[in-house]
Design a protein around this motif. Structure first.
Motif: not given
Lengths: 294, 294
Positions: A124-132, A134-137, A232-237, B162-166
């Motif tokens: 499982x992995x998450x990626x966001x594009x915000x104002x162009x 990229x940020x992945x966690x 929790x991961x979506x919230x971080x992004x 790792x969760x804290x890092x992300x």
């Protein structure tokens, strides 16, 4: 320089390529063996190029055309040390750019828009594009990460089944089915678990979702924990103007009803797949180049 | 038949033996290499016997005495299929009985009394004796069990770091120290985790306890979860007249202040160690035999 762009999705089970004109119309497709650049760079390179050759042949183009096309290759590990650059140097295209598998998946799902993509399969992995940007966690593997992965669901299932066997936690139809599958012998579960690869654990993910849907308390507990981890991961992004969240991968549909309304209300169907994303990026690169040359 | 009993604690790092008279007075001790009967039966047998020979020599007894002594050997895996019987048949003693490491640890800690023993080292496992009957739970290894083991504490530490890092979960002085140890590179933690053996993860258990004692929120969360898991397992074994609970292993003292009062109020110091338990069982066997022969 031709007018052709090739997008390549270099995956762990196969490489897929599609050749398109400068408007993005796909005129040929190809498929070859896997690309695992961190463990086998040489064969990965061979398969990446081979998939492109097949796509050109499918489009009834000359084999020599390969040296004049523009290509974007998406592959896991492209951002690890200098692996991406080493592949770029070795590619036979007029121009070849190597990007992460995450970027082509995000481009395929969101097109050029901002948003968040969560992928749920064996990992499982998450990626966001915000104002162009990229940020992945996530995506750290099931031993110490990938909390919402199929591998973790399967591992949790085994752990809860053993706890139920020991009468430490309640049993359920699901834990009893698992124990029965292993002859009610906890040693056999331990033996499986200690040699299991992520994909072996992930085979049990559909079992967990099926039981959870039927109201099995242990299954529902496992899925609820995983859905909480997704939140929790979506919230971080997430940011307030985030236009959409796309769920990808084999478990995307199964997770959807378990997510909180906060995230479900933003869900959007992915526009296309990772190969589509690679093609879009390749066409962009082709058009940028020709504007540069004009 | 002599008047001598030998108790042997066949452990994964070494075998320890003690020879005693029929009153249980230890007159000689010996130590040899490890016993891991499931992975190396031949060398385990050699080391078990060798530790007995050293103990006899230490007691200034003839080497031939070995064939006339009564012995009890405690070793992990003694209850797996026919491993225990295979060792019993191969031992050179007048009579040799092979029992689990859990039984000699319980006998050492509780003597002949009823009670519960929880052992917390690299792994975690629980054994109870109630009305003379034994019941053991846990000990399934850190991949899908051993919730309160040092290995799980260390694995949890890596996962939370790792969760804290992300930025998915809060960082703390402890997670920051771990990230710094790995050059703030999550890939390096993943690399460690995927090749780490249980003992490698367990090296971090003292780190978790140290930070928890200083009030580190992430550390306290990990230890609280583990202490809750201990409570659940003790609860599965506990009965109202249970006279005592003994905590054994390298992490026993560290866990004590984190247990709920319900369990802490029943804690008792172990009477002796596993070798002491093996000696007690061997002396019992010697006396039972001589009564039988009289």
């Amino acid at each position: 320089m031709t007018e052709l762009a090739i997008g390549i999705d270099g995956g762990g089970t196969s490489c897929r390529a599609a050749v398109a004109d400068r408007s993005g119309n796909v005129i040929g497709r190809g498929r070859s063996g896997p690309a695992n650049i961190l463990s086998d760079l040489e064969n990965s390179l061979f398969n990446i190029v081979e998939s492109a050759r097949y796509a050109l042949r499918d489009a009834r183009l000359d084999a020599e055309a390969i040296s004049s096309v523009v290509s974007v290759v998406g592959v896991a590990g492209a951002n690890v040390t200098d692996y991406g650059q080493r592949i770029e140097k070795a590619l036979p295209f007029a121009e070849g750019r190597v990007v992460t598998d995450a970027l082509i998946a995000l481009q395929g799902a969101l097109g050029d828009a901002d948003g968040i993509v969560g992928a749920f399969g064996t990992g499982s992995v998450y990626n966001a594009r915000r104002d162009g940007r990229l940020n992945g966690i996530g995506g750290w593997g099931f031993v110490v990460g990938d909390q919402a992965s199929g591998a973790r669901l399967g591992r949790d299932l085994m752990e809860r089944s053993l706890l139920a066997h020991d009468q430490v936690r309640p049993a359920s139809p699901m834990t009893e089915a698992v124990m029965a599958e292993y002859g009610n012998d906890p040693e056999r579960i331990v033996e499986f678990a200690h040699s299991a690869r992520p994909t072996d654990f992930a085979r049990y993910a559909p079992v967990v979702f099926e039981h959870a849907a039927k109201g099995d308390a242990v299954a529902a507990g496992i899925v609820t924990d995983a859905a909480t981890a997704i939140g929790e991961s979506l919230e971080a992004l997430l940011w307030s103007e985030c236009p959409s969240i796309c769920l990808l991968g084999g478990l995307a549909g199964a997770y959807e009803p378990w997510l909180s309304e906060r995230y479900r209300s933003r869900l959007a169907k992915p526009k296309g797949d990772a190969l589509q994303g690679a093609v879009e990026l390749a066409v962009k690169l082709l058009n940028d180049q020709q504007r540069g040359a004009a």
